[in-house]
Scaffold this active site. Structure first.
Site, PDB file in Angstrom:
ATOM      1  N   SER A  25       0.841  -1.218   0.000  1.00 52.66           N
ATOM      2  CA  SER A  25       0.000   0.000   0.000  1.00 52.66           C
ATOM      3  C   SER A  25       0.866   1.254   0.000  1.00 52.66           C
ATOM      4  CB  SER A  25      -0.883   0.023   1.250  1.00 52.66           C
ATOM      5  OG  SER A  25      -1.822  -1.010   1.224  1.00 52.66           O
ATOM      6  N   ASP A 318      -6.885  -8.019   4.713  1.00 44.02           N
ATOM      7  CA  ASP A 318      -6.072  -8.858   3.817  1.00 44.02           C
ATOM      8  C   ASP A 318      -5.576 -10.134   4.506  1.00 44.02           C
ATOM      9  OD1 ASP A 318      -6.377  -7.036   1.759  1.00 44.02           O
ATOM     10  OD2 ASP A 318      -4.645  -5.863   2.373  1.00 44.02           O
ATOM     11  N   ARG A 395      -2.430 -14.255  -1.758  1.00 46.30           N
ATOM     12  CA  ARG A 395      -2.580 -14.532  -0.322  1.00 46.30           C
ATOM     13  C   ARG A 395      -3.177 -15.920  -0.061  1.00 46.30           C
ATOM     14  NH1 ARG A 395      -0.742  -9.715   1.350  1.00 46.30           N
ATOM     15  NH2 ARG A 395      -1.668  -7.842   0.447  1.00 46.30           N
TER      16      ARG A 395
HETATM   17  C1  S3P Z   1      -5.670  -1.287   0.191  1.00 45.61           C
HETATM   18  C2  S3P Z   1      -6.922  -1.310   0.736  1.00 45.61           C
HETATM   19  C3  S3P Z   1      -7.697  -2.546   0.942  1.00 45.61           C
HETATM   20  C4  S3P Z   1      -6.809  -3.779   0.882  1.00 45.61           C
HETATM   21  C5  S3P Z   1      -5.866  -3.742  -0.277  1.00 45.61           C
HETATM   22  C6  S3P Z   1      -4.964  -2.525  -0.201  1.00 45.61           C
HETATM   23  C7  S3P Z   1      -4.998   0.002  -0.005  1.00 45.61           C
HETATM   24  O1  S3P Z   1      -8.677  -2.651  -0.066  1.00 45.61           O
HETATM   25  O2  S3P Z   1      -7.594  -4.946   0.806  1.00 45.61           O
HETATM   26  O3  S3P Z   1      -5.061  -4.902  -0.294  1.00 45.61           O
HETATM   27  O4  S3P Z   1      -3.779   0.026  -0.264  1.00 45.61           O
HETATM   28  O5  S3P Z   1      -5.675   1.043   0.091  1.00 45.61           O
HETATM   29  P1  S3P Z   1     -10.146  -1.972   0.091  1.00 45.61           P
HETATM   30  O6  S3P Z   1      -9.976  -0.517   0.165  1.00 45.61           O
HETATM   31  O7  S3P Z   1     -10.875  -2.383  -1.153  1.00 45.61           O
HETATM   32  O8  S3P Z   1     -10.725  -2.596   1.325  1.00 45.61           O
END
Ligand code: S3P
Length: 440
Positions: A25, A318, A395
């Protein structure tokens, strides 16, 4: 789809000290904001995974010069908030929902048109969650039929800030709107039903953009500029998660994970594993690039099944594939509710985990928004042997490699190539720690 597959089998107790790769992220956001900043930013700890590299390649095509002085390092020569330039042909986000959704917001504010495409998995994922609120800001984005990619973003629109009550707890949606908000007249305000990861907000502040945020709320105005700054990407808690579960379930394990990112919006699994009786000790707490980090020492423990408190769900969104494996090794059932978002991740993670766990002899009970996983007391074999499909979901593949460490025999895991999207080098690192794992 790739034919890559692993053969995983019970190995040795997990021991030693590990560094897991940089946060996915944070790596996406670092490339994006450094590209739009005035001046040169250095990124260290950058995730050399396919998702973050897809975002990097897109910004190169949009006219940003990015150097790679060493593995995990980037020097980004920012072009300024209005400095991106049009490019021919679609921009390929690969497997990355984060890349595509954040770019939808960012590109909505440009003067030029662009098209975002992705791989087979990303091409099935819902995009209206971003295109609808962006349209309310004045953006013009067409989706494929049913609201999935490709996204055709028309540039040259005048955007206006909105106040948006998101029905979903989604950092990607929040971030898409904030990035569009950089280009919008007036204020963009986002309210969330439950707080989600706040990396976009923290990083905008670090790059000098005025922003107010608190758990569940973010607010900014357009019309400022970003100032180059260095970004130190912490190790990804979501990658550490597989080792937290593996060392918890394999008798005799004692593993140290160094300098793991401990942003409270990411560490829900830590709370839940501790509620289940896990022995995880955080030490050496510090800060790296404005993010909390700590060393995590995890030792084998007898786990007990619990009802996972829904309040933790967004903070571990996640980590459910790994949690399902921990739950199968716990004494008594574990119930997950309020996690319907798992159905629209890189795969339908409830269905794919349920199918795979059943293959390995676990009678999991699926629900629309979660599952009940029966436990299994004792320190012996929990899973049968067999072949499981990961559906190209990184994952899921890693979660089954963890499960195999308590299996009666070989577990063949199909379609593992996408592990490189988030965790390049997983096989080598896992084997070094004691996993029985063949393949690449
Ligand atoms: C993320 C937000 C999450 C997560 C993804 C990364 C991000 O998704 O599941 O792996 O970097 O903002 P969502 O915003 O769809 O929940």
């Amino acid at each position: 789809m790739s034919a890559a597959r692993w053969i995983a089998t019970a190995g040795a107790p997990l021991r030693g000290e590990l560094d897991v790769p940089g946060d996915k992220s944070v790596s996406h956001r670092a490339i994006m904001l450094a590209s739009l900043a005035d001046g040169t930013s250095r990124i260290t700890g950058f995730l050399e995974g396919e998702d973050a590299r897809a975002t990097e390649a897109i910004f190169r095509r949009l006219g940003v010069s990015i150097e790679t002085p060493a593995t995990g390092e980037r020097v980004v020569h920012g072009v300024g908030i209005d400095g991106l330039r049009a490019t021919d042909g679609p921009l390929d986000c690969g497997n990355a929902g984060t890349g595509m959704r954040l770019l939808a917001g960012l590109l909505a504010g440009q003067t030029f048109d662009s098209e975002l495409v992705g791989d087979a998995s990303l091409s099935k994922r819902p995009m209206r969650r971003v295109t609808e609120p962006l349209a309310r800001m004045g953006a013009r984005i067409d989706t494929g039929e049913g609201g999935v990619p490709p996204l055709r973003v028309q540039g040259g629109q005048r955007l206006a800030g909105i106040e948006y009550e998101n029905a979903l707890a989604s950092a990607q949606v929040k971030s898409a709107l904030l990035l569009a908000g950089l280009y919008a007249d007036g204020e963009t305000v986002i309210h969330e039903p439950r707080p989600t990861r706040d990396y976009t907000e923290r990083m905008l502040a670090a790059f000098g953009w005025p922003i107010d945020f608190s758990p569940g709320l973010a607010r900014l105005s357009g019309g400022h500029r970003l100032r180059a700054t260095d970004v130190h990407v912490p190790a990804d808690f979501s990658s550490a998660a597989f080792f937290l579960v593996a060392a918890s379930i394999v008798p005799g394990s004692d593993l140290l994970l160094r300098r793991v990112g401990m942003n409270p919006r990411r560490t829900g699994l830590l709370h839940v594993l501790r509620l289940m009786g896990a022995d995880i000790e955080a030490s050496n707490a510090g800060e790296q690039g404005g993010e909390p980090v700590a060393d995590l020492r995890v030792r084998h423990a007898s786990l007990r099944g619990i009802d996972v408190p829904e309040v933790h769900v967004p903070d571990m969104i996640d980590e459910f594939p790994a949690l399902f494996v921990a739950a199968a090794c716990a004494d008594g059932p574990t119930r997950v509710t309020g996690a319907a978002e798992l159905r629209v991740k890189e795969s339908d993670r409830i269905a794919v985990m349920a199918t795979g766990l059943r293959r390995l002899g676990i009678a999991i009970d699926e629900a629309p928004d979660g599952a009940t996983i029966p436990g299994s007391a004792g320190a012996g074999v929990v899973f049968g042997s067999g072949e499981v499909e990961s559906h190209g979901d990184h994952r899921i593949a890693m979660a089954f490699a963890v499960a195999a460490q308590r299996a009666a025999g070989d577990v063949a895991i199909c379609d593992t190539a996408n592990v490189a999207t988030s965790f390049p080098g997983f096989v080598r690192l896992a084997r070094g720690a004691g996993f029985g794992l063949q393949g690449d």
